[in-house]
Design a protein around this motif. Structure first.
Motif, PDB file in Angstrom:
ATOM      1  N   LEU A  48       0.872  -1.175   0.000  1.00 41.43           N
ATOM      2  CA  LEU A  48       0.000   0.000   0.000  1.00 41.43           C
ATOM      3  C   LEU A  48       0.906   1.221   0.000  1.00 41.43           C
ATOM      4  CD1 LEU A  48      -2.766  -0.857   2.654  1.00 41.43           C
ATOM      5  CD2 LEU A  48      -2.938  -0.966   0.158  1.00 41.43           C
ATOM      6  N   LEU A  49       0.643   2.145  -0.911  1.00 42.86           N
ATOM      7  CA  LEU A  49       1.436   3.361  -1.054  1.00 42.86           C
ATOM      8  C   LEU A  49       0.682   4.504  -0.388  1.00 42.86           C
ATOM      9  CD1 LEU A  49       1.729   2.267  -4.625  1.00 42.86           C
ATOM     10  CD2 LEU A  49       3.815   2.670  -3.323  1.00 42.86           C
ATOM     11  N   LEU A  50       1.370   5.240   0.492  1.00 44.35           N
ATOM     12  CA  LEU A  50       0.719   6.258   1.313  1.00 44.35           C
ATOM     13  C   LEU A  50       1.308   7.645   1.102  1.00 44.35           C
ATOM     14  CD1 LEU A  50       0.763   4.223   4.647  1.00 44.35           C
ATOM     15  CD2 LEU A  50      -1.049   4.288   2.952  1.00 44.35           C
ATOM     16  N   ASP A  51       0.457   8.654   1.319  1.00 47.49           N
ATOM     17  CA  ASP A  51       0.923  10.035   1.282  1.00 47.49           C
ATOM     18  C   ASP A  51       1.331  10.470   2.699  1.00 47.49           C
ATOM     19  OD1 ASP A  51      -1.418  10.671   2.699  1.00 47.49           O
ATOM     20  OD2 ASP A  51      -2.300  11.856   1.078  1.00 47.49           O
ATOM     21  N   ARG A  52       1.619  11.754   2.872  1.00 52.62           N
ATOM     22  CA  ARG A  52       2.086  12.263   4.179  1.00 52.62           C
ATOM     23  C   ARG A  52       1.034  12.135   5.277  1.00 52.62           C
ATOM     24  NH1 ARG A  52       3.795  18.155   3.708  1.00 52.62           N
ATOM     25  NH2 ARG A  52       1.792  18.177   2.675  1.00 52.62           N
ATOM     26  N   SER A  53      -0.221  12.069   4.908  1.00 53.99           N
ATOM     27  CA  SER A  53      -1.309  11.943   5.889  1.00 53.99           C
ATOM     28  C   SER A  53      -1.720  10.492   6.113  1.00 53.99           C
ATOM     29  CB  SER A  53      -2.529  12.732   5.408  1.00 53.99           C
ATOM     30  OG  SER A  53      -2.218  14.087   5.266  1.00 53.99           O
ATOM     31  N   ASN A  54      -0.930   9.567   5.602  1.00 52.55           N
ATOM     32  CA  ASN A  54      -1.224   8.124   5.669  1.00 52.55           C
ATOM     33  C   ASN A  54      -2.506   7.760   4.922  1.00 52.55           C
ATOM     34  OD1 ASN A  54       1.105   7.648   7.057  1.00 52.55           O
ATOM     35  ND2 ASN A  54       0.125   7.401   9.038  1.00 52.55           N
ATOM     36  N   ARG A  55      -2.832   8.534   3.901  1.00 49.14           N
ATOM     37  CA  ARG A  55      -3.937   8.179   3.013  1.00 49.14           C
ATOM     38  C   ARG A  55      -3.395   7.256   1.920  1.00 49.14           C
ATOM     39  NH1 ARG A  55      -8.508  10.470   4.275  1.00 49.14           N
ATOM     40  NH2 ARG A  55      -8.528  12.468   5.345  1.00 49.14           N
ATOM     41  N   VAL A  56      -4.204   6.288   1.561  1.00 43.97           N
ATOM     42  CA  VAL A  56      -3.783   5.302   0.572  1.00 43.97           C
ATOM     43  C   VAL A  56      -3.858   5.895  -0.839  1.00 43.97           C
ATOM     44  CG1 VAL A  56      -4.210   3.010  -0.404  1.00 43.97           C
ATOM     45  CG2 VAL A  56      -4.582   3.410   2.048  1.00 43.97           C
ATOM     46  N   LYS A  57      -2.696   6.027  -1.445  1.00 50.56           N
ATOM     47  CA  LYS A  57      -2.618   6.508  -2.828  1.00 50.56           C
ATOM     48  C   LYS A  57      -2.946   5.392  -3.799  1.00 50.56           C
ATOM     49  CE  LYS A  57       0.564   9.664  -3.659  1.00 50.56           C
ATOM     50  NZ  LYS A  57       1.868  10.313  -3.881  1.00 50.56           N
ATOM     51  N   GLY A  58      -2.623   4.181  -3.394  1.00 48.59           N
ATOM     52  CA  GLY A  58      -2.874   3.039  -4.258  1.00 48.59           C
ATOM     53  C   GLY A  58      -2.233   1.781  -3.710  1.00 48.59           C
ATOM     54  N   GLN A  59      -2.440   0.725  -4.456  1.00 52.84           N
ATOM     55  CA  GLN A  59      -1.907  -0.589  -4.102  1.00 52.84           C
ATOM     56  C   GLN A  59      -1.115  -1.105  -5.293  1.00 52.84           C
ATOM     57  OE1 GLN A  59      -4.394  -4.142  -2.732  1.00 52.84           O
ATOM     58  NE2 GLN A  59      -4.564  -4.208  -4.945  1.00 52.84           N
ATOM     59  N   TYR A  60      -0.042  -1.826  -5.013  1.00 54.92           N
ATOM     60  CA  TYR A  60       0.751  -2.401  -6.101  1.00 54.92           C
ATOM     61  C   TYR A  60       1.065  -3.854  -5.770  1.00 54.92           C
ATOM     62  CZ  TYR A  60       4.413  -3.094  -9.554  1.00 54.92           C
ATOM     63  OH  TYR A  60       5.155  -3.576 -10.600  1.00 54.92           O
ATOM     64  N   GLU A  61       0.788  -4.746  -6.708  1.00 55.96           N
ATOM     65  CA  GLU A  61       1.148  -6.155  -6.542  1.00 55.96           C
ATOM     66  C   GLU A  61       2.554  -6.332  -7.085  1.00 55.96           C
ATOM     67  OE1 GLU A  61      -0.200 -10.219  -8.592  1.00 55.96           O
ATOM     68  OE2 GLU A  61      -1.767  -9.321  -7.322  1.00 55.96           O
ATOM     69  N   LEU A  62       3.477  -6.598  -6.182  1.00 53.38           N
ATOM     70  CA  LEU A  62       4.887  -6.699  -6.553  1.00 53.38           C
ATOM     71  C   LEU A  62       5.241  -8.066  -7.124  1.00 53.38           C
ATOM     72  CD1 LEU A  62       7.556  -5.091  -6.487  1.00 53.38           C
ATOM     73  CD2 LEU A  62       7.960  -6.061  -4.232  1.00 53.38           C
ATOM     74  N   SER A  63       4.665  -9.120  -6.537  1.00 57.30           N
ATOM     75  CA  SER A  63       4.994 -10.450  -7.048  1.00 57.30           C
ATOM     76  C   SER A  63       3.945 -11.476  -6.642  1.00 57.30           C
ATOM     77  CB  SER A  63       6.369 -10.902  -6.547  1.00 57.30           C
ATOM     78  OG  SER A  63       6.360 -11.080  -5.150  1.00 57.30           O
ATOM     79  N   LYS A  64       3.906 -12.538  -7.438  1.00 55.89           N
ATOM     80  CA  LYS A  64       3.041 -13.670  -7.151  1.00 55.89           C
ATOM     81  C   LYS A  64       3.924 -14.897  -7.300  1.00 55.89           C
ATOM     82  CE  LYS A  64      -1.217 -13.379  -8.287  1.00 55.89           C
ATOM     83  NZ  LYS A  64      -2.497 -13.306  -8.978  1.00 55.89           N
ATOM     84  N   GLY A  65       3.945 -15.726  -6.261  1.00 56.72           N
ATOM     85  CA  GLY A  65       4.847 -16.867  -6.268  1.00 56.72           C
ATOM     86  C   GLY A  65       4.135 -18.193  -6.201  1.00 56.72           C
ATOM     87  N   GLY A  66       4.680 -19.066  -5.373  1.00 62.54           N
ATOM     88  CA  GLY A  66       4.128 -20.401  -5.229  1.00 62.54           C
ATOM     89  C   GLY A  66       3.480 -20.592  -3.874  1.00 62.54           C
ATOM     90  N   ILE A  67       3.397 -21.832  -3.459  1.00 67.39           N
ATOM     91  CA  ILE A  67       2.766 -22.175  -2.186  1.00 67.39           C
ATOM     92  C   ILE A  67       3.607 -21.712  -1.004  1.00 67.39           C
ATOM     93  CG2 ILE A  67       1.999 -24.101  -0.734  1.00 67.39           C
ATOM     94  CD1 ILE A  67       1.488 -25.635  -3.388  1.00 67.39           C
ATOM     95  N   HIS A  68       4.929 -21.788  -1.147  1.00 67.33           N
ATOM     96  CA  HIS A  68       5.823 -21.533  -0.017  1.00 67.33           C
ATOM     97  C   HIS A  68       6.536 -20.191  -0.045  1.00 67.33           C
ATOM     98  CE1 HIS A  68       5.235 -25.549   1.446  1.00 67.33           C
ATOM     99  NE2 HIS A  68       5.564 -26.046   0.273  1.00 67.33           N
ATOM    100  N   GLY A  69       6.376 -19.416  -1.089  1.00 67.88           N
ATOM    101  CA  GLY A  69       7.086 -18.147  -1.112  1.00 67.88           C
ATOM    102  C   GLY A  69       6.907 -17.388  -2.404  1.00 67.88           C
ATOM    103  N   THR A  70       7.397 -16.147  -2.379  1.00 64.80           N
ATOM    104  CA  THR A  70       7.406 -15.296  -3.562  1.00 64.80           C
ATOM    105  C   THR A  70       8.628 -14.397  -3.487  1.00 64.80           C
ATOM    106  OG1 THR A  70       6.073 -13.828  -4.942  1.00 64.80           O
ATOM    107  CG2 THR A  70       5.948 -13.453  -2.567  1.00 64.80           C
TER     108      THR A  70
END
Length: 150
Positions: free
Chosen positions: A52-74
């Protein structure tokens, strides 16, 4: 000889709706937003890392999915994470990933990755406010609440 080079553009489309964006005050606020946004079909299937990406007021600017892995990790590419944070001019981040097994205990890899991200973000004055581990049943673990955000 041709002297043509690639053009690189940096842009972010935020708009005025950020004033109405949810504000994060507690780990429960972040967990609620993340659960709502998460694809429930993969929450118990494969590990995914989001931010979750936040501004100075801790408002959510957006969300970013960085990675998708397997059952045990990413895998988490910290360079891509920092590029996204810088491109969006975010000053705070909340890290999150799921454990498909439902085990909420952070692994040594979870702790090490968090520590590396905190160090990288500090070079850009970006604050890591929390790292949440989500379980398919809706429970979560907060590094900040447990006092292990280092």
């Amino acid at each position: 000889m041709e002297n043509r080079i690639n053009e690189i553009k940096v842009s972010y489309y935020g708009g005025d709706h950020i004033k109405k964006a949810p504000k994060i005050k507690l780990s429960a606020d972040a967990a609620e937003i993340l659960f709502f946004q998460w694809d429930k079909g993969v929450l118990g299937l494969q590990e995914t890392f989001k931010v979750l990406l936040l501004d100075r007021s801790n408002r959510v600017k957006g969300q970013y999915e960085l990675s998708k892995g397997g059952i045990h990790g990413t895998l988490v590419d910290i360079r891509i994470l920092m590029a996204v944070a810088l491109k969006s001019l975010s000053v705070g981040l909340i890290l999150a990933h799921n454990h498909p097994s439902g085990n909420l205990s952070p692994s040594s890899a979870d702790r090490e990755t968090t520590s590396k991200i905190i160090k990288a973000a500090s070079y850009f004055d970006i604050k890591i406010l929390d790292h949440l581990i989500l379980a398919p049943n809706g429970d979560y673990y907060s590094f900040a609440d447990q006092g292990i955000l280092y």
